[in-house]
Scaffold this motif. Structure first.
Motif, mmCIF file in Angstrom:
data_model
loop_
_atom_site.group_PDB
_atom_site.id
_atom_site.type_symbol
_atom_site.label_atom_id
_atom_site.label_comp_id
_atom_site.label_asym_id
_atom_site.label_seq_id
_atom_site.Cartn_x
_atom_site.Cartn_y
_atom_site.Cartn_z
ATOM 1 N N ALA B 176 41.009 39.001 3.336
ATOM 2 C CA ALA B 176 42.979 39.647 3.489
ATOM 3 C C ALA B 176 42.460 41.340 2.969
ATOM 4 N N ARG B 177 41.922 41.165 2.319
ATOM 5 C CA ARG B 177 41.115 43.223 1.722
ATOM 6 C C ARG B 177 41.381 43.890 2.756
ATOM 7 N N ALA B 178 40.783 43.327 3.704
ATOM 8 C CA ALA B 178 39.322 43.948 4.623
ATOM 9 C C ALA B 178 40.197 43.687 5.863
ATOM 10 N N LEU B 179 41.831 42.491 6.245
ATOM 11 C CA LEU B 179 42.817 42.436 7.305
ATOM 12 C C LEU B 179 43.577 43.588 6.374
ATOM 13 N N VAL B 180 44.244 44.174 5.567
ATOM 14 C CA VAL B 180 44.948 45.112 5.304
ATOM 15 C C VAL B 180 45.067 46.240 6.082
ATOM 16 N N MET B 181 44.032 46.345 6.522
ATOM 17 C CA MET B 181 43.137 47.502 6.917
ATOM 18 C C MET B 181 43.384 47.391 8.558
ATOM 19 N N GLN B 182 43.965 46.719 8.759
ATOM 20 C CA GLN B 182 44.035 46.767 10.601
ATOM 21 C C GLN B 182 42.732 47.144 11.345
ATOM 22 N N PRO B 183 41.541 46.725 10.953
ATOM 23 C CA PRO B 183 40.599 46.896 11.779
ATOM 24 C C PRO B 183 40.511 46.601 12.707
ATOM 25 N N LYS B 184 40.165 47.091 14.429
ATOM 26 C CA LYS B 184 39.819 46.579 15.237
ATOM 27 C C LYS B 184 38.645 45.728 15.419
ATOM 28 N N ILE B 185 37.674 46.018 14.525
ATOM 29 C CA ILE B 185 36.695 44.609 14.360
ATOM 30 C C ILE B 185 35.976 44.401 12.980
ATOM 31 N N MET B 186 35.879 42.979 12.921
ATOM 32 C CA MET B 186 35.754 42.769 12.047
ATOM 33 C C MET B 186 34.806 41.951 11.619
ATOM 34 N N LEU B 187 33.574 42.541 10.321
ATOM 35 C CA LEU B 187 32.060 41.926 10.270
ATOM 36 C C LEU B 187 32.084 40.444 9.611
ATOM 37 N N PHE B 188 31.513 39.325 9.783
ATOM 38 C CA PHE B 188 31.857 38.384 8.513
ATOM 39 C C PHE B 188 29.738 38.377 8.171
ATOM 40 N N ASP B 189 29.949 38.579 7.819
ATOM 41 C CA ASP B 189 27.972 37.861 7.207
ATOM 42 C C ASP B 189 27.863 36.890 6.081
ATOM 43 N N GLU B 190 27.247 36.198 6.505
ATOM 44 C CA GLU B 190 27.290 34.974 6.138
ATOM 45 C C GLU B 190 28.420 34.671 5.136
ATOM 46 N N VAL B 191 29.847 34.437 5.200
ATOM 47 C CA VAL B 191 30.822 34.457 4.333
ATOM 48 C C VAL B 191 30.708 32.809 3.315
ATOM 49 N N THR B 192 29.926 31.965 4.193
ATOM 50 C CA THR B 192 30.292 30.487 3.543
ATOM 51 C C THR B 192 28.850 30.609 3.016
ATOM 52 N N SER B 193 27.480 31.402 3.098
ATOM 53 C CA SER B 193 26.493 30.473 2.603
ATOM 54 C C SER B 193 26.101 30.863 1.036
ATOM 55 N N ALA B 194 27.228 31.386 0.091
ATOM 56 C CA ALA B 194 27.289 31.930 -1.018
ATOM 57 C C ALA B 194 28.279 30.350 -1.775
ATOM 58 N N LEU B 195 28.457 29.696 -0.935
ATOM 59 C CA LEU B 195 30.298 29.309 -1.676
ATOM 60 C C LEU B 195 29.850 27.487 -1.861
#
Lengths: 235, 270
Positions: B176-195
């Motif tokens: 949500a924090r990244a999306l409110v900035m309305q980026p044109k490109i979103m990068l996800f760096d192994e976002v589930t690896s630490a879960l």
């Protein structure tokens, strides 16, 4: 020599007015050191090796020299340097001398605080495109400084106990007043005891206060406490 | 007939100007070269999955784009602007922070370890950048942040601190924090690896939602092969610093003859 209560109560009103000077000088030096500490911290962060090396060396030099020598240098020697020499009042000299000396320690404390901020926080700040100023103001310093507050508090007490050094260049704090009284009346026991009691009465409660503060700071970052607080608020 | 067809292709291509271009990008850490000449185009709204063994350089690719690392050589073009170089007196020189800030605004990132700001509430985490970076009004930033937090299912946590959330919840806040900035490109760096395994699903669900509704280009560095197959338009297999295989999810994840890829995938099928 016998303890004389009459001398004690005669010396007390003579010495006490010096307390304002001692405490005032403590806070003035402390404030100077708090602000100047940032100067060292940020100077050391400049990624140019020669600057970094120079700053580190200057800080080391200041810390390895007795504050009394620095005080004497600023008060007696500096005015004699042609061109840049300025004669300062004893009080100003003491702020500069003790303030700069302690700012090198304070700067180290800031540095440890900044280094304790995780790398991920810097990266998140960058990913959200913060300006350099906002990054420091909003993200880094609010996390770096609170954990150092107890350490900073300890330095306030240490500084309070170093301030009597300023009596050697004529700052009329409680020590100089006691000494003056002693010389005039040839009675040192009572006035110097008074000085000791005053320092104890101020230092000890402050130390307890800072200890409490430290415990509270540690708790503030504790997960469990946050939960408990939330539960209480919701109840 | 042929002329018409050619024209049509070029029209599509023009419309689909890539939003990111990597041109022969190399990156070394000390003596170790982790990227050995990456050439890559990412189209607007394209969903790209990067897979590969650890140390293959897949994370480094997106870290270069987020300006967390500087390439050793090569160019990265974002929205027509050279990311790491800028023009000065008619010459291309190393970009300064001002230039980086101008180009970086198009890009958002979600990290493996969330990197939420621990001294701020969930809501503040999502409003601090819009207010201070995008100079939005507090009311507007708040409104949009709440909207976004509702979308990721955390509207009831607005005034909690990150330490009070589970890993999955933290990661959803980070999105949500990244999306409110309305980026044109979103990068996800192994976002589930630490879960924890049971929390992976809720995070993938949110990414799926972003992928389905947004016009945002997405680059996912991931080990979730099934998820990559579902969401990605294109999958890249990174191996030893080069793109070893590239294509649709079917081509790469099912029909590839690349031996290294085969043995890599086998480890996930068990």
């Amino acid at each position: 020599m016998k303890w004389n209560w009459e001398t004690f109560f005669d010396a007390l009103p003579f010495i006490l007015p010096g307390l304002g000077v001692t405490v005032g000088l403590t806070f003035a030096c402390y404030l100077f050191a708090l602000v100047f500490g940032f100067f060292w911290t940020f100077l050391r962060r400049i990624p140019i090796r020669t600057i970094n090396w120079t700053v580190t060396w200057v800080m080391e030099f200041i810390r390895s020299t007795p504050p009394l020598v620095q005080l004497f240098f600023i008060y007696y020697a500096w005015p004699m340097i042609p061109g840049i020499g300025v004669a300062l009042s004893p009080f100003t000299s003491a702020i500069l001398g003790l303030g700069i000396h302690f700012s090198t320690y304070i700067g180290e404390i800031y540095r440890s605080g900044i280094e304790s901020v995780e790398k991920g926080q810097w990266e998140a700040a960058k990913a959200l495109n913060f300006s350099t100023v906002d990054k420091w103001r909003k993200i880094i310093l609010p996390q770096a400084i609170p954990p150092t507050i107890p350490m900073l508090g300890n330095y306030l007490i240490i500084m309070f106990k170093e301030v009597p050094l300023a009596s050697t260049i004529g700052v009329a704090g409680i020590l100089l007043m006691a000494n003056t009284y002693g010389a005039r009346n040839w009675a040192y026991l009572e006035p110097l005891t008074i000085v000791g009691i005053i320092f104890l009465l101020l230092s000890y409660p402050s130390a307890i206060l800072i200890n409490k503060l430290e415990k509270r700071m540690n708790r503030r970052f504790d997960k469990e406490m946050a939960f408990v607080k939330e539960e209480v608020k919701n109840a | 007939m042929e002329e018409v067809a050619v024209k049509k292709t070029s029209e599509i291509e023009e419309k689909e100007d890539p939003i990111v271009v990597y041109k022969d990008v190399h990156k070394s850490f000390g003596d170790i070269e982790v990227l050995k000449g990456i050439n890559l185009e990412i189209k607007p709204a394209e969903k790209l999955a990067l897979i590969g063994p650890s140390g293959s350089g897949k994370t480094t690719i997106i870290r270069l784009l987020m300006t967390l690392e500087e390439p050793t050589s090569g160019d990265i073009i974002v929205n027509g602007k050279n990311l790491w170089k800028m023009e000065k007196n008619g010459k291309l020189v190393r970009a300064n922070e001002h230039h980086l800030r101008n180009v970086r605004g198009e890009i958002g990132m979600v990290f493996q370890h969330f990197n939420l700001f621990p001294h701020m509430t969930i809501l503040e985490n999502c409003t601090v950048a819009p207010i201070h970076v995008k100079k939005e009004s507090k009311e507007k930033a708040r409104e949009r942040a709440i909207e976004m937090l509702e979308r990721v299912g955390l509207k009831d946590k607005l005034h909690n601190y990150p330490s009070q959330l589970s890993g999955g919840q933290k990661q959803r806040v980070a999105m949500a924090r990244a999306l409110v900035m309305q980026p044109k490109i979103m990068l996800f760096d192994e976002v589930t690896s630490a879960l924890d395994p049971e929390l992976v699903g809720e995070v993938l669900e949110v990414i799926r939602d972003i992928a389905n509704t947004g016009k945002t280009a997405m680059v996912l560095v991931t080990h979730e092969m099934d998820f990559a197959k579902d969401v990605a338009d294109r999958v890249l297999f990174l191996d030893k610093g080069v793109i070893a295989e590239e294509g649709t999810p079917e081509e790469v994840l099912q029909n590839s003859k690349n031996e290294r890829l085969q043995s890599f995938l086998r480890r996930f099928r068990g």
